[in-house]
Design a protein around this motif. Sequence first.
Motif, mmCIF file in Angstrom:
data_model
loop_
_atom_site.group_PDB
_atom_site.id
_atom_site.type_symbol
_atom_site.label_atom_id
_atom_site.label_comp_id
_atom_site.label_asym_id
_atom_site.label_seq_id
_atom_site.Cartn_x
_atom_site.Cartn_y
_atom_site.Cartn_z
ATOM 1 N N UNK A 132 18.931 -44.467 -9.317
ATOM 2 C CA UNK A 132 20.085 -44.565 -10.092
ATOM 3 C C UNK A 132 20.266 -43.363 -10.952
ATOM 4 N N UNK A 133 19.344 -43.282 -11.466
ATOM 5 C CA UNK A 133 19.710 -41.693 -12.677
ATOM 6 C C UNK A 133 19.953 -40.394 -11.739
ATOM 7 N N UNK A 134 18.835 -40.040 -10.726
ATOM 8 C CA UNK A 134 18.465 -39.217 -10.247
ATOM 9 C C UNK A 134 20.133 -39.339 -9.263
ATOM 10 N N UNK A 135 20.326 -40.077 -9.347
ATOM 11 C CA UNK A 135 22.234 -39.878 -8.480
ATOM 12 C C UNK A 135 22.730 -39.348 -8.759
ATOM 13 N N UNK A 136 22.819 -39.951 -10.007
ATOM 14 C CA UNK A 136 23.923 -39.575 -10.812
ATOM 15 C C UNK A 136 23.693 -38.011 -11.341
ATOM 16 N N UNK A 137 22.480 -37.881 -11.873
ATOM 17 C CA UNK A 137 22.612 -36.365 -11.836
ATOM 18 C C UNK A 137 22.255 -35.418 -11.199
ATOM 19 N N UNK A 138 21.891 -35.498 -9.007
ATOM 20 C CA UNK A 138 22.030 -34.960 -8.083
ATOM 21 C C UNK A 138 23.633 -34.570 -8.258
ATOM 22 N N UNK A 139 24.526 -35.623 -8.175
ATOM 23 C CA UNK A 139 26.127 -36.305 -8.100
ATOM 24 C C UNK A 139 26.967 -35.443 -9.150
ATOM 25 N N UNK A 140 26.678 -35.640 -10.536
ATOM 26 C CA UNK A 140 27.198 -34.842 -11.120
ATOM 27 C C UNK A 140 26.955 -33.091 -11.737
ATOM 28 N N UNK A 141 25.424 -32.716 -11.174
ATOM 29 C CA UNK A 141 25.092 -31.564 -11.400
ATOM 30 C C UNK A 141 26.140 -30.843 -10.132
ATOM 31 N N UNK A 142 25.707 -31.229 -8.711
ATOM 32 C CA UNK A 142 26.810 -31.105 -7.526
ATOM 33 C C UNK A 142 28.020 -30.166 -7.869
ATOM 34 N N UNK A 143 28.668 -31.642 -8.185
ATOM 35 C CA UNK A 143 29.958 -31.138 -8.914
ATOM 36 C C UNK A 143 30.248 -30.199 -9.514
ATOM 37 N N UNK A 144 29.459 -30.008 -10.284
ATOM 38 C CA UNK A 144 29.437 -29.069 -11.962
ATOM 39 C C UNK A 144 28.910 -27.583 -10.886
ATOM 40 N N UNK A 145 28.129 -27.608 -9.981
ATOM 41 C CA UNK A 145 28.008 -25.662 -9.254
ATOM 42 C C UNK A 145 29.512 -26.251 -8.555
ATOM 43 N N UNK A 146 30.428 -26.704 -8.027
ATOM 44 C CA UNK A 146 31.008 -26.988 -7.260
ATOM 45 C C UNK A 146 32.265 -26.343 -7.662
ATOM 46 N N UNK A 147 32.573 -26.931 -8.733
ATOM 47 C CA UNK A 147 33.125 -26.132 -9.922
ATOM 48 C C UNK A 147 33.286 -25.120 -10.224
ATOM 49 N N UNK A 148 32.107 -24.003 -10.298
ATOM 50 C CA UNK A 148 31.844 -23.467 -10.531
ATOM 51 C C UNK A 148 31.983 -22.178 -9.064
ATOM 52 N N UNK A 149 31.850 -22.712 -8.253
ATOM 53 C CA UNK A 149 32.573 -22.326 -6.983
ATOM 54 C C UNK A 149 33.920 -22.327 -6.925
ATOM 55 N N UNK A 150 34.757 -23.097 -7.195
ATOM 56 C CA UNK A 150 36.782 -22.979 -7.046
ATOM 57 C C UNK A 150 36.447 -22.363 -8.497
ATOM 58 N N UNK A 151 35.906 -22.075 -9.599
ATOM 59 C CA UNK A 151 36.188 -21.315 -10.222
ATOM 60 C C UNK A 151 36.487 -20.551 -10.154
ATOM 61 N N UNK A 152 35.810 -19.534 -9.770
ATOM 62 C CA UNK A 152 35.100 -18.104 -9.016
ATOM 63 C C UNK A 152 36.429 -17.488 -8.156
ATOM 64 N N UNK A 153 36.647 -18.493 -7.044
ATOM 65 C CA UNK A 153 37.073 -18.082 -5.349
ATOM 66 C C UNK A 153 38.452 -18.870 -6.404
ATOM 67 N N UNK A 154 39.435 -19.049 -6.273
ATOM 68 C CA UNK A 154 40.499 -19.771 -6.821
ATOM 69 C C UNK A 154 41.481 -18.631 -7.290
ATOM 70 N N UNK A 155 43.189 -18.220 -6.806
ATOM 71 C CA UNK A 155 43.256 -17.553 -6.395
ATOM 72 C C UNK A 155 44.391 -16.876 -7.960
ATOM 73 N N UNK A 156 44.455 -18.369 -8.350
ATOM 74 C CA UNK A 156 45.411 -18.332 -9.697
ATOM 75 C C UNK A 156 44.689 -18.570 -10.657
#
Length: 549
Positions: free
Chosen positions: A41-65
């Motif tokens: 359960x702990x590793x599941x939460x760590x992977x989802x939050x970290x994956x979402x964190x990395x995905x937010x970085x992608x959104x931050x870099x590619x967003x047009x506004x």
Amino acid sequence: MAVLPASSLFLLYVGVFLLAALACFVSVTRLHHITDADTRRGLWALLLTSGGWAAAHVGFLVSPTTALKLGWYTLGLVLGLAAVGAWLYFCSAYTGRTYHRNPTYRRLAIAVYVALVAVKITNPLHHEYFTTTAVATPFPHLSVYTGALHWTAMGLSYALAFVGYFMLLELFTQIDLDTRALFGLVGITGLPVVLDLVGYITPYLIDITYEPLGVAVFAVGVAFIYIDQFEALQLAAERDTPVIALDADNYIRDTNRAARTLFPELDGAERLSLETTLPRIADCLDSDTTILKIQQEGSTRYYRVTETPYGTVTSGLGRTIVLTDVTDRERYREELERQNERLEQFASLVSHDLRNPLSVATGRFDLLREEMALSEENDNVAAVERALDRMDDLIDQILTLAREGQPVEQWDAVLLSSIANKSWEMVETDTAELRVDDDMTFKADPVRVQRLLENLFRNALDHGAPDVTVTVGALPDRPGFYVSDDGPGIPEEDRDSVFEPEYTTRKEGTGFGLAIVAEMVTAHGWTIQVAESETGGARFEILGVESME
């Protein structure tokens, strides 16, 4: 030194963080291989939050506004903070601690998280957490300048993260299995801190958090490469327990010091088969007998041999053999067996060597009475008859007491109302009444439970009025059932003595009735206690009887 074009560097950043997010999300699908629920359960939460964190970085870099970039950046801040909590939960569970289950720590963590999230998402109001400006190097992006609140939150986050690192470090240094691979994986999760510093003080990297990259490497390493070592270390956390790690082909992959001390032949036995090195353990695993007897330092010790596959049985990742010292339990069991043998011998002695002379004495007395024409109203004749009958009753009760103490081996489903009514039919009840409240179904030896209830019913009938009411029912607040009556009850000072052999308040009683009840209760692994019923009578509560419903 060649420098990547801005567009290529931009795509590299996007690609790296996108790959980290995908690695974390894909790794979640492998977590069913981890058998410990809290660790999973702990590793599941760590992977989802970290994956979402990395995905937010992608959104931050590619967003047009700018507005979208700020939205993604704030989401990353929230998920990154959540990842710290998931990391601590995982480290606590994996190292065998209970911090993650402590209600106080949980409430404190939630309070701190909510407070910090509030500070982060209200930044547009106070601008104390970060400010932004558009820059063109090393490629066009929104540069973030962090404020005092950011460094306060960051300091707290890294301090908490290092608590998790300390827990893992302590585990790895205490266990003498090969921990280098997992040591390396855990170390990689901290390396992005260097990239964070480079991005903050130089123009070569953009100022963004790189921690999701380290977590992604850790996740892939654990979920796809080192999951067998990952679980072997957790199983070996108890250093005094011998542990043998096997690969999928049943070859010895690793052992700990306790195993090598117990079996010196394991020293240098890596890559040798278990059957060749320790055939007794291999035979134990292939048989129904899980107890291994070993002569150690002049005494006999017993170990329960268990195997735990890495992940699922069909995953083919290997398994861990754990030898748990059960010497005290096995010695106790052997002593019980010796006691039971002595009880059997005693029962045989009572049955044959005492009952036969008693039968002879009874028969000869009947002949003597006929020859001498003795009347049954003669006081001496009546006294001898009572003595012979009492001896016969005592022999029956002693035999029952000796045999009912044997542990229960045959367990069947028993319905309380059914067994109570059946037992009531076997007792002379006159005008007495039986009531059954709160029925239950449980596992027991039906024959012994019937005799148990018969003895309790007789006890109520012997000490109560002819119209006594006996009530049987399931306990409302604990596993078990009770038998109560509306008779005179049992004085509180006598309640600890009523189950002792020969305890009786009736002149004609043998004193073994309730002692037999106690033996039958103990044979099931239950306990019994005496209380006062709602009507002032006796109430016997049989505890530890698990309901099947």
